[in-house]
Each structure stands twice: as C-alpha cells, then as structure tokens.
Design a protein around this motif. Structure first.
Motif, mmCIF file in Angstrom:
data_model
loop_
_atom_site.group_PDB
_atom_site.id
_atom_site.type_symbol
_atom_site.label_atom_id
_atom_site.label_comp_id
_atom_site.label_asym_id
_atom_site.label_seq_id
_atom_site.Cartn_x
_atom_site.Cartn_y
_atom_site.Cartn_z
ATOM 1 N N GLY A 189 0.795 -1.220 0.000
ATOM 2 C CA GLY A 189 0.000 0.000 0.000
ATOM 3 C C GLY A 189 0.822 1.263 0.000
ATOM 4 N N THR A 190 2.151 1.141 0.143
ATOM 5 C CA THR A 190 3.032 2.311 0.112
ATOM 6 C C THR A 190 4.227 1.996 -0.784
ATOM 7 O OG1 THR A 190 4.170 1.532 2.101
ATOM 8 C CG2 THR A 190 2.364 3.091 2.413
ATOM 9 N N SER A 191 4.931 3.044 -1.179
ATOM 10 C CA SER A 191 6.079 2.855 -2.073
ATOM 11 C C SER A 191 7.266 2.239 -1.355
ATOM 12 C CB SER A 191 6.482 4.199 -2.683
ATOM 13 O OG SER A 191 6.823 5.122 -1.653
ATOM 14 N N THR A 192 7.352 2.436 -0.045
ATOM 15 C CA THR A 192 8.437 1.878 0.764
ATOM 16 C C THR A 192 7.834 1.224 1.990
ATOM 17 O OG1 THR A 192 9.971 3.602 0.036
ATOM 18 C CG2 THR A 192 10.565 2.380 2.013
ATOM 19 N N THR A 239 0.930 -4.851 -6.176
ATOM 20 C CA THR A 239 1.241 -5.425 -7.480
ATOM 21 C C THR A 239 2.721 -5.550 -7.732
ATOM 22 O OG1 THR A 239 1.110 -3.210 -8.427
ATOM 23 C CG2 THR A 239 -0.903 -4.541 -8.458
ATOM 24 N N ASP A 240 3.561 -4.835 -6.956
ATOM 25 C CA ASP A 240 4.998 -4.937 -7.156
ATOM 26 C C ASP A 240 5.488 -6.305 -6.757
ATOM 27 O OD1 ASP A 240 5.453 -1.562 -5.961
ATOM 28 O OD2 ASP A 240 4.965 -2.327 -7.956
ATOM 29 N N ALA A 241 6.631 -6.696 -7.312
ATOM 30 C CA ALA A 241 7.201 -7.998 -6.966
ATOM 31 C C ALA A 241 7.535 -8.023 -5.491
ATOM 32 C CB ALA A 241 8.469 -8.256 -7.784
ATOM 33 N N PRO A 242 6.988 -8.963 -4.716
ATOM 34 C CA PRO A 242 7.186 -8.956 -3.272
ATOM 35 C C PRO A 242 8.582 -9.385 -2.888
ATOM 36 C CG PRO A 242 5.929 -10.883 -3.926
ATOM 37 C CD PRO A 242 6.120 -10.049 -5.158
ATOM 38 N N ASP A 243 9.006 -8.859 -1.742
ATOM 39 C CA ASP A 243 10.295 -9.232 -1.173
ATOM 40 C C ASP A 243 10.058 -10.421 -0.261
ATOM 41 O OD1 ASP A 243 12.804 -9.323 -0.187
ATOM 42 O OD2 ASP A 243 12.590 -7.562 1.110
ATOM 43 N N VAL A 244 10.644 -11.562 -0.575
ATOM 44 C CA VAL A 244 10.359 -12.796 0.153
ATOM 45 C C VAL A 244 11.629 -13.296 0.818
ATOM 46 C CG1 VAL A 244 9.481 -15.147 -0.006
ATOM 47 C CG2 VAL A 244 8.585 -13.386 -1.520
ATOM 48 N N THR A 271 13.808 -3.458 4.859
ATOM 49 C CA THR A 271 13.239 -2.378 4.057
ATOM 50 C C THR A 271 13.029 -2.886 2.640
ATOM 51 O OG1 THR A 271 14.377 -0.708 5.380
ATOM 52 C CG2 THR A 271 13.526 -0.012 3.247
ATOM 53 N N SER A 272 11.887 -2.556 2.059
ATOM 54 C CA SER A 272 11.573 -3.011 0.716
ATOM 55 C C SER A 272 10.934 -1.873 -0.071
ATOM 56 C CB SER A 272 10.615 -4.210 0.770
ATOM 57 O OG SER A 272 10.177 -4.575 -0.521
ATOM 58 N N ASP A 273 11.288 -1.771 -1.352
ATOM 59 C CA ASP A 273 10.634 -0.833 -2.253
ATOM 60 C C ASP A 273 9.384 -1.514 -2.803
ATOM 61 O OD1 ASP A 273 12.625 1.043 -1.875
ATOM 62 O OD2 ASP A 273 13.843 0.262 -3.524
ATOM 63 N N GLY A 274 8.238 -1.063 -2.360
ATOM 64 C CA GLY A 274 7.003 -1.706 -2.772
ATOM 65 C C GLY A 274 6.569 -2.738 -1.749
#
Length: 610
Positions: free
Chosen positions: A66-69, A290-295, A137-140
């Motif tokens: 829901g946020t960019s970062t 929708t961004d590729a998730p950080d897993v 920290t993740s972008d997206g």
C-alpha cells in the motif's frame, strides 16, 4: 468363477485407487490459513502484536503493501511498545470468533501524554533503532516469513512520518498431509494385481477346456470319404474353430477393457500431484501490492530468561553485536575526520569529553597519542543490565583484531530512552594480564547497584575518592592498603612518584601543585557473581604551574600548549587530566582488595591562570 472374482477385484481396485487420488486432489485440505485487513486512518506506524503472530502454529508469513516503501522490524514486545509510547499507531488484532472465519482487525491507538519525553528524545523513523533484533526495508510490497516465538512483535512503517502500509496479510501453514492416500493406493494396486492374476488364470482354464475330450472313431479302409463329405467335415471343423475363437475373444475383450481401466486408474494415481508442503516458507498467491514482493525468512534467537530473576536482560548477544558494529563504524569515521559532532552520535559523558579534547590537541600537536579505535567485535564478555525500564546499561569487552599489541577495550554503554541509541559512556582499555571476575550469562543479565550501596566492601564513591588520593600521595594515603597495587601501571605512570620527579625538575621560579577535581562522570556499578561488582568511574585532577618570581615565565609545551594555545606564560597554567577507571570491588565482608582492571587517561583542558 475366476472371471467373476477378477471383475470384483478390478472394481475394488478402481474404487481404492480413486479414493487415494481424491485424497491428494479434490479432498486435499488447504495448505495455509490466510487472514488480512486494511487501515485507512493514515497512522505512521503499524503494530502487530506477538499474540497475533502466535494465534496459529507454525511460521508466520506477513505481506505488507500500500506504500512505495515498507519498513518492518521485530523486537521484544515490551521494547516495541516502549518505542511506540507517545505516538499514534494502528494495532493489528486477531479475531477467531467471526462466524465467517478468522479475521484480522485494525484498531487505532491514540498517543498518550506519558510518552511525550520518549517522542521528543529521538527521530520518528524507527529504522536503525538499537531495540530491533532485525529490520527490513523493501521498495514496494514486502512478503517475509518469520519464525517469531512468543514475546516478540513487529513494528511496520514507511519513514515514521508518512502513513504506514495499509494492507496487511498474515498466513500460517496448515497440516494438509493425507496419511490414508498411500494405503489406499497400495491396496488398490494389490487388488489390481490380484484381478490380473485371476483373469490370466481364467483365460488359461478356458483355453484348456476347448481341446478334444475323447478319441475319434477309427475310419474304414479304402476310400473313406467322398469329396463332398470331406468338404463338409472340413467346413464343420472350420466353423467350429471360428466359433472357439469368437468365444475366446468375447471373453477376452471385457477382461482387456478392465485391465485398461485399472491401469488407467493406476496411471492417474501415479501422475496425481502429491506435494509435501514446507512449513518454513509459504507461497502467497495474493500479494497485497502489485509490485514484486520481497520474500525471505527471518528467525530470531529467543532470549532464555529465568522467571525468578526478574526483568529480562537489556540486550541479546545478537542485538549487541549489531549495536557494536554501528558504534564502531560511527566512531571510526569520526576519528578519521576528527569530527566531534559526528562523534556525539555514539559517545557521551567522559568518553565523549576526553575524545573530543584529543581531537583538538592533535590538530596542533599530531604526536599526541590518538584515541584507541573501537573495534566491531567480537565481544568476549557481555553483561547487560536486567531491566524493563530506562535508562539501560550494558558492559562489554571487545577484542581488538591486533590482540597481541593492543589491549582489549571495555565499554560501558548507556541508552537513555527507548528511542535513543546506545552510546559509549566509558571506553577503558584493560590492564595487561587482567582476569575478569565471573559474571552472569548474557541471557540472564545483572543488576545495577547504587553509588552508596552497602553490599560491597567499598562503595563506588569511596573507591573514587580513595584511588584519587593514592595517585596524589601514594603510600601516605589512608586508602593505600585497600587497593591491590599488583599490575597497576597507572600508579607508576602518573602516581605520587611521577609527580615528585616532575616537581623536582621544575625551576625555582615556579611551583607545581596537584589537586583532586570532582569528575562529572557517573559511577556505574554492575553486580558480578559472588556478590562483587564491576565499577566504572571517572576522577579528575588539576596540575597547576604557577610563577613565584617577578618577571619569570613558564614555558608551555606539548599537549598543554596545544590545549591552551600558549607557548609561554608570565602567570602560569592549569591543566585538568581525566581518568576513566574500571575496578572490581569485592562483596561486603570479603577481605580481598579492590583491583584496578583498566584505565583511560588524557588531558581534558588547559588554560592560563588569571
């Protein structure tokens, strides 16, 4: 009869194999439980309590978006709540009473006035806090799998100012094992093989029953048959042979169809998917963004505490290793640039005062000894204060990479508030061949003693005054017998004998006097095993060079000249020296002496006399 039994076996085999396949397909239970919620009030922080993460068993896969970062970190629940105290945040809950199934809830927690000091003490951005065991920290969108035990919680934010991620999804793995699937498939295979055997036996018996059952009659001599008779017999034999083949085909075709049907069921069972879910990583099919998730997977090391010892230790070993790495990086950069402002980010108290003055002296007097670098580790001793309040204290000994020529460094770290970082209050190099007394393990921690405690052979206040007197007058001090002189190199370098020699070499036109000066540093005493204590304290003394003859001058050299800006003075100078000392004080009733374990000393200031 054999054909009937074979058909029955094929029917049973088909049923059993079908049930086995259904167990792994249409009847397979879900592999995970997923619940989600959204927030809309725009709070800068999101709090996911450990009870929510522990609502179901197994690893917790948390998806945020829901946020960019997206920033997320975990720590002990009390520490996370303490950091959030004074700020407005959204608290995620778990509702298992919903008739439609388990759900997540989001409740806004308003800021409380009692946390105003905490909010004012530090940045609103939770990134980099020393309370977190690990942060991400993740972008997206962020999608991480945790294995957090009870007592650990998550804090989520963007940057502490912008609204926190408003989409939260938590998944737990479920047991989707089907222990009866394999037995059903094996039983079906057994009946299939039994049916095939019965079918083959029936076909063999049928073929044998088609042969002649009695001897044919003897034929008369001579011409036995007419051509028409022969043709008729031959025709009859042909017809009988064809009828036999037809009956065999009629019996065989259903059997082959059954075999094909059975093998088709078996092939279906062989190709049916039989996944074995991994409990540590759950694949999310519906990410909240929708961004590729950080897993990835994060697993903290739980803190083992004894409920009878009271509060938990201030830090864990892994947590302190991260703190030391930050302190080392910050102070190393400050040392390289002689930047006192940058140094203040990770130092305070006597350690900051002495190091700051060292920077100033070295600018005009480069041969002055540089401060000992603070290594990143490893720590050979970790003794945290056991407390759930602030300020917090941690004692540690950090080994130097060059341990053969550089002594280990003892650090006394202090964290004033939950949002403050740990800062070095004392940085004291250990004496050669120092043996530290036994201390409690890091998982237990210790207690901080008052400056006037009666649990020790000497109070920390008396030790400070007594040792300062020994440095001034040596054996003439009434405290001399209470301190162990073995291995005490500070006495030999700046003690009474050193002062006497320095006075003797002074010209008659001036005098040199020494006096105790009150140190501003706090005495910190942490209990050791067997009821003793490690005590770090600060004492100061003045060195006053005064002109006693009219027209005479005092020549100022070295560090004093660099600190005061003087090279010669007709009045005299006053220099203040700082001593940071680490002692072991035995328990009350113990006849052992107080031992100096290490020290750091240097010029703190210098000026011309009025």
């Amino acid at each position: 009869m054999r054909f009937i039994l074979a058909i029955f076996a094929f029917v049973v085999a088909t049923a059993l194999i079908g049930i086995g396949i259904a167990e792994r397909t249409v009847l397979l239970p879900p592999s995970s439980l997923t619940v989600s919620t959204t927030t809309s009030d725009g709070s800068p922080y999101l709090y996911i309590d450990g009870d929510v993460l522990q609502a179901e068993s197994g690893n917790q896969t948390v998806s945020l978006g829901g946020t960019s970062t997206v920033f997320a970190a975990y720590g002990r629940t009390d520490d996370v709540k303490a950091w959030l105290n004074g700020s407005t945040y959204d608290s995620v809950g778990f509702d298992a009473s919903d008739s439609s199934g388990r759900t997540l809830t989001a409740t806004t927690v308003a800021a409380t006035p009692d946390g105003e000091a905490n909010v004012a003490s530090g940045s609103a951005n939770p990134a980099g806090s020393d309370l977190w065991l690990e942060e991400f920290t993740s972008d997206g969108a962020m999608n991480r799998t945790f294995n957090l035990p009870a007592g650990y919680s998550l804090i989520v934010a963007t940057d502490g100012t912008a609204p926190a991620p408003n989409s939260v999804q938590i998944s737990w793995p479920l047991d989707d094992s089907t222990p009866l699937a394999v037995p059903f498939l094996l039983a079906g295979a057994f009946f299939l093989i039994a049916g095939l055997v019965l079918l083959l036996l029936g076909l063999h018996h049928l073929r044998k029953s088609q042969g002649p059952r009695r001897k044919p009659p003897a034929l008369p001599k001579g011409k036995r048959f007419s051509s028409s008779r022969t043709n008729a017999i031959e025709s009859g034999v042909g017809r009988r042979g064809r009828r036999s083949i037809s009956r065999s085909v009629a019996v065989t075709v259903p059997g082959v169809l059954l075999v094909s049907f059975a093998f088709g069921g078996q092939a279906h069972a062989a190709t049916a998917p039989a996944p074995t879910p991994e409990p540590t990583v759950t694949t999310q099919t519906s990410a909240p963004a929708t961004d590729a998730p950080d897993v990835s997977t994060a697993t903290p090391t739980p803190v083992a505490t004894d409920a009878t010892t009271g509060p938990p230790p201030a830090v864990t070993e892994a947590q302190l290793n991260g703190i030391l790495a930050k302190i080392s990086a910050s102070t190393t950069a400050a040392d390289a640039a002689s930047d006192a402002t940058a140094l203040a980010a990770r130092m305070t108290g006597p350690a900051l005062d002495l190091r700051t003055e060292t920077y100033a002296i070295r600018k005009t007097f480069p041969s002055y000894a540089a401060p000992q670098p603070i290594p990143a580790g490893p720590s050979s001793v970790i003794l945290p204060q056991a407390t759930d309040s602030w300020p917090r204290t941690v004692f540690t000994i950090v080994e130097n990479p060059d341990d053969k020529t550089v002594a280990p460094l003892s650090l006394m770290l202090i964290q004033d508030t939950p949002r403050s970082v740990y800062k070095v209050y004392y940085a004291i190099a250990l004496e050669p061949n120092t043996t530290l007394p036994p201390v409690a393990p890091v998982t237990i921690g210790t207690s901080k003693l008052a400056n006037d405690t009666k649990l020790l052979a000497e109070t920390p206040a008396d030790v400070a005054a007594g040792y300062a007197d020994i440095l001034a007058v040596g054996e003439a001090s009434p405290y001399f017998s209470q301190f162990d002189a073995t291995g005490d190199t500070l006495r030999t370098s700046v003690g009474a004998a050193f002062k006497a020699d320095k006075k003797a070499n002074l010209k008659n036109t001036a005098t040199l006097d020494y006096a105790k000066v009150a140190g501003e540093g706090e005495s910190i005493a942490l209990a050791t095993n067997q009821s003793g204590a490690l005590v770090a304290l600060n004492i100061r003394e003045s060195e006053t060079a005064k002109v006693v003859e009219a027209g005479a001058t005092v020549t100022v050299k070295g560090a004093v000249a660099a600190a005061s800006g003087l090279t010669v003075s007709s009045k005299g100078t006053e220099a203040i020296y700082d001593y940071q000392l680490l002692f072991y004080i035995p328990p009350s009733g113990d006849t052992s002496k107080v031992i100096l374990l290490g020290f750091a000393q240097g010029l703190l200031s210098a000026k011309e006399l009025p």
